[in-house]
Each structure stands twice: as structure tokens, then as C-alpha cells.
Design an enzyme around this catalytic site. Structure first.
Site, short mmCIF file in Angstrom:
data_model
loop_
_atom_site.label_atom_id
_atom_site.label_comp_id
_atom_site.label_asym_id
_atom_site.label_seq_id
_atom_site.Cartn_x
_atom_site.Cartn_y
_atom_site.Cartn_z
N TYR A 174 -98.88 21.12 18.91
CA TYR A 174 -99.67 22.07 19.28
C TYR A 174 -100.38 22.98 17.83
O TYR A 174 -101.36 23.34 18.06
CB TYR A 174 -99.05 23.37 20.10
CG TYR A 174 -98.05 24.33 19.21
CD1 TYR A 174 -98.42 25.31 19.12
CD2 TYR A 174 -96.67 23.74 19.03
CE1 TYR A 174 -97.78 26.36 18.20
CE2 TYR A 174 -95.68 24.89 18.40
CZ TYR A 174 -96.57 26.02 18.04
OH TYR A 174 -95.64 26.91 17.36
N ASP A 215 -95.58 22.55 24.84
CA ASP A 215 -96.35 22.63 23.54
C ASP A 215 -97.24 21.53 23.06
O ASP A 215 -98.42 21.62 22.68
CB ASP A 215 -95.29 22.87 22.27
CG ASP A 215 -94.82 24.31 22.20
OD1 ASP A 215 -95.10 24.88 22.86
OD2 ASP A 215 -93.75 24.19 21.34
N HIS A 264 -90.71 25.59 30.29
CA HIS A 264 -91.38 25.54 28.86
C HIS A 264 -91.21 24.26 28.20
O HIS A 264 -92.19 23.82 27.67
CB HIS A 264 -90.94 26.90 28.05
CG HIS A 264 -91.55 26.81 26.67
ND1 HIS A 264 -92.92 27.06 26.64
CD2 HIS A 264 -90.93 26.80 25.57
CE1 HIS A 264 -93.43 27.20 25.44
NE2 HIS A 264 -92.32 26.87 24.75
N LYS A 265 -90.01 23.65 28.46
CA LYS A 265 -89.51 22.53 27.87
C LYS A 265 -88.38 22.07 28.57
O LYS A 265 -87.50 22.70 29.13
CB LYS A 265 -89.21 22.50 26.16
CG LYS A 265 -90.34 23.13 25.34
CD LYS A 265 -89.54 23.09 23.97
CE LYS A 265 -90.78 23.80 22.97
NZ LYS A 265 -90.33 23.57 21.64
N ASP A 284 -95.55 31.78 25.44
CA ASP A 284 -96.39 30.87 24.66
C ASP A 284 -96.70 29.46 25.56
O ASP A 284 -97.87 28.92 25.37
CB ASP A 284 -95.25 30.15 23.97
CG ASP A 284 -94.44 31.20 23.12
OD1 ASP A 284 -94.00 32.10 23.65
OD2 ASP A 284 -94.09 30.93 21.95
N ARG A 314 -97.07 37.56 18.90
CA ARG A 314 -97.69 36.40 19.11
C ARG A 314 -97.55 35.96 20.45
O ARG A 314 -98.51 35.02 21.10
CB ARG A 314 -97.42 35.32 18.08
CG ARG A 314 -98.32 34.06 18.12
CD ARG A 314 -98.15 33.12 16.85
NE ARG A 314 -97.20 32.52 16.71
CZ ARG A 314 -96.54 32.38 15.40
NH1 ARG A 314 -96.99 33.16 14.40
NH2 ARG A 314 -95.51 31.64 15.35
N GLY A 330 -100.04 37.60 22.32
CA GLY A 330 -101.42 36.97 21.99
C GLY A 330 -101.50 35.79 22.91
O GLY A 330 -102.92 35.31 23.50
N TRP A 331 -100.78 34.67 22.92
CA TRP A 331 -100.78 33.53 23.55
C TRP A 331 -101.19 33.86 24.99
O TRP A 331 -101.91 33.08 25.51
CB TRP A 331 -99.40 32.56 23.47
CG TRP A 331 -99.12 32.07 22.17
CD1 TRP A 331 -97.64 32.01 21.69
CD2 TRP A 331 -99.48 31.29 21.25
NE1 TRP A 331 -97.68 31.33 20.52
CE2 TRP A 331 -98.94 30.76 20.16
CE3 TRP A 331 -101.06 30.76 21.17
CZ2 TRP A 331 -99.27 30.14 19.09
CZ3 TRP A 331 -101.61 30.16 19.94
CH2 TRP A 331 -100.69 29.89 18.94
#
Length: 380
Positions: free
Chosen positions: A37, A87, A131-132, A142, A212, A215-216
Site C-alpha cells: 500500500y 492494505d 482489516h486482515k 485505515d 493518520r 486521515g485515511w
């Protein structure tokens, strides 16, 4: 700010697909270059530079970089969709542009390769992507940026919008689950199972508001809204309201002197908290872009512009004849009990680095918004 043109050229001249100088994580770990990513963020920014400048060197660089990984059959070297890591979807965004610009069929096939991951991605009880695979039942802010703009664009472009509503609803669940109603900020992550050591056993939420990650999330909203089909006007209006609430919640925390934001957003006066580049650049980009697209009114532009200018004045410097962008948090996540527990102290101890793409790429995107503004001004 034409100094940024020189900085970008400096980074491109020193980078190859095998060894991009902006991927500090790989460099620190001594790991080989892979589909990831971080490079995806940078190549996407370079493609956006091409769109506004029409300078062929940017398209040539981006094409050569992604070409290195994408095989003729559409498979992608070092990428396994069944790893189910959101990601890894992020770099897939570059494939839409490259297919349109070059017509190379392998990019079209690679888009399907990346999409195959989302078709099998495990989900929480709310229907959100994990997420994963290695972080079962978890939603991270994220991951919305990594996956949702790609997901929406694929559905609109190649699947007759069949699953656009699914993407939209994943945002709604995050709004309901992860927002703190007291200050309007969002927690970094949520565990649907309540089993992770880092989460509140009642709410499932992590402890802090990481810049962050917020922000993502902001970029995920604005970039997804940008590609939503016209048939989803009401849904877009809803996401636009969620987005405006987020920006309005962030503005009281904007540093008055620099226009930047702190690593842990709401604890700016607690040492060793610091003004962080990547998240500030992301918000600079998101705010200015959303004004251009009409999701925020004109009065907001100055907040994004102040953040952009503050980053350049605070962290862009020259050392040994080369430009350096500092103040970038290398990485932050949740998991691994000894290291990533999501406390304030945790976010403080993650390395601060220079010239890392997670800071450089959004600064380039914010710069592009400045250029678009100038261009629009000259055409009036």
C-alpha cells in the site's frame, strides 16, 4: 511551492520498483520490494501529477513501476489475494488509471485479480471487511481507505454497480460503531468479537484517536464519494454529511501556529506528542479537494491550505544539498501484545522518519489541489 517539483524529481530519480527510496519500512527491515500500500499511495500521487501536468515522465515512471509487478495473465508478483489483507488492495487503484492511459490488457486483468480478494474477504457481523485475515473480526479506519475507493470504482466501472450499496453501508457501520459522540472523532480500530487485548471489552474500541487513521478515513470518504454513481445521490449526500461532521470535529484541534494536527489528535499539550506530517497532509488534501468537488463550502479551503503551508514550513528542509520531508510517523497499528497496545505511549514510541511515502504522497496530492486552484483561477 515549486520547490516541491524538485523534491519529487529527487525521489523519482533515486527510486526503482526494486528499491523505492520512499518505502522506509522496507528499507529498515531489509525486505525485498513487494506489492504494497505504501508504494500504491506514491504511484497514485504520481499518476495524479501526470493528469494535471501532462508531463510524460510521471506516466512513464508509474507505468514502469506497476509493470514490474503485474504479469501478462493479470497475476501480481508477491501478491496473494487469499492473504486477505486490505492494505494490499490500495495499490490496485493505480490499475484503473494505467489501463485507461495505456490500454494494456494485463492491467485490466490485474484489476480482477485484486477484486477477487474482496469477493472472498472475511467480514464482521455487521458485514464490514476484516482489516486482515491475521486480525480477525477487526475494523480499522485505515482499511476503509485501502479498500473502499477501489471497491466502489470497480462496481461502477465493471459490475454495473451491483455492490455499491455494500460499500456505502460499510461506511455507515463505522459511523455508528467507531465515532465518539462527545468530540466527533473516531477511534483507530474496533474488534467485533471483543477478544483483542487492546480493545474495551464492552465497546470493542481501541483507546485513542490517531491522526493518520482519521486521515485515511477522511480520504476514504472523499475518494469514494468521487466515484459513486449518479444513481446514489441520496447515499452520497449522507456520506457528505458524515464527512463534514468529521472535518468540523477536527478543526478545533488544528494547531493555530502551523495549521497541522498532533499525532494523537486530542492530546496536543501532552509531551512528547508532536505535530505529525502524514495525517496533516492527508487532511490538507482532503479538505481542499472536498471544497473543489463541492462537498464543503469555500470557507473551508483556507484550513487545508494552512495545513499544507505549515507542513512545508515546519518539516520541509534542505540537508546536504537534498530536500527532506520530516515529521512522518513510520507506522502504527494494533496487535502484538508487547508492542502495539494502542495507548498514548505506544503512538509516541513509533519511529518518526523522513521522506516516507505515507507523508510524501498526501503532500503531493495536497500540492496538486493548490495547482488545480491556481489553474481554475487563471481560467476565470
Amino acid at each position: 511551492m515549486r520547490i516541491l517539483d524538485n523534491y519529487i524529481d529527487q525521489l523519482l530519480k533515486k527510486s526503482t520498483p526494486q528499491a523505492p527510496v520512499w518505502n522506509i519500512e522496507k528499507i529498515k527491515n531489509g525486505a525485498p520490494s513487494t506489492w504494497n500500500y505504501i508504494d500504491g499511495c506514491m504511484i497514485k500521487a504520481i499518476l495524479e501529477l501526470y493528469h494535471i501536468t501532462r508531463n510524460g515522465k510521471y506516466l512513464e515512471f508509474a507505468d514502469a513501476f506497476i509493470d514490474y509487478f503485474v504479469q501478462e495473465d493479470g497475476s501480481i508478483a508477491s501478491y496473494d489475494p487469499k492473504e486477505y489483507n486490505l492494505d494490499n488492495v490500495n495499490a490496485g487503484k493505480t490499475l484503473f488509471d494505467l489501463y485507461e492511459l495505456t490500454g494494456r490488457e494485463k492491467y485490466r486483468k490485474a484489476i480482477d485479480t485484486v477484486y477477487s480478494q474482496l469477493k472472498g474477504q472475511p467480514r464482521t457481523t455487521t458485514g464490514n471487511f476484516w482489516h486482515k485475515m491475521i486480525y480477525p473480526n477487526q475494523i480499522w479506519l485505515d482499511g476503509l481507505y485501502m479498500a473502499q475507493p477501489f471497491y466502489m470504482q470497480y462496481e461502477v466501472t465493471y459490475n454495473n454497480g451491483a455492490n455499491c450499496q455494500d460499500s456505502f453501508e460499510q461506511f455507515l457501520h463505522v459511523y455508528d460503531l467507531m465515532k465518539d459522540t462527545r468530540n466527533g472523532l473516531y477511534y483507530h480500530a474496533y474488534d467485533d468479537s471483543r477478544e483483542s487485548f487492546w480493545c474495551d471489552p464492552v465497546t470493542g474500541l481501541s483507546d485513542n484517536f490517531w491522526l493518520r487513521a482519521l486521515g485515511w478515513y477522511a480520504m476514504a470518504l472523499i475518494d469514494t464519494m468521487e466515484v459513486m454513481p449518479g444513481s446514489m445521490a441520496q447515499e452520497k449526500e449522507k456520506l457528505g454529511a458524515i464527512y463534514k461532521e468529521l472535518i468540523d470535529a477536527m478543526l478545533p484541534y488544528q494547531d493555530k501556529e502551523t495549521g497541522m494536527w498532533y499525532q494523537v489528535v486530542n492530546r496536543g499539550r501532552i509531551k512528547p506528542n508532536y505535530l505529525e506530517t502524514s495525517g496533516s497532509a492527508i487532511f490538507a488534501y482532503a479538505i481542499m479537494k472536498s471544497v473543489r468537488l463541492g462537498y464543503l463550502d469555500e470557507s473551508y479551503f483556507t484550513f487545508g491550505e494552512r495545513a499544507f503551508t505549515g507542513i512545508c514550513e515546519t518539516y520541509l528542509s534542505e540537508e546536504n544539498g537534498e530536500l527532506q520531508l520530516g515529521g512522518i510517523c513510520l507506522v502504527a497499528g494494533l496487535g502484538n501484545k508487547e508492542m502495539r497496545e494502542g495507548t498514548f505511549d505506544y503512538y509516541m514510541r513509533e519511529p518518526i522518519v523522513k521522506n516516507e511515502a505515507k507523508g510524501v504522497a498526501p503532500l503531493i496530492l495536497a500540492y496538486i489541489e493548490i495547482l488545480l486552484r491556481e489553474k481554475a483561477g487563471t481560467q476565470e
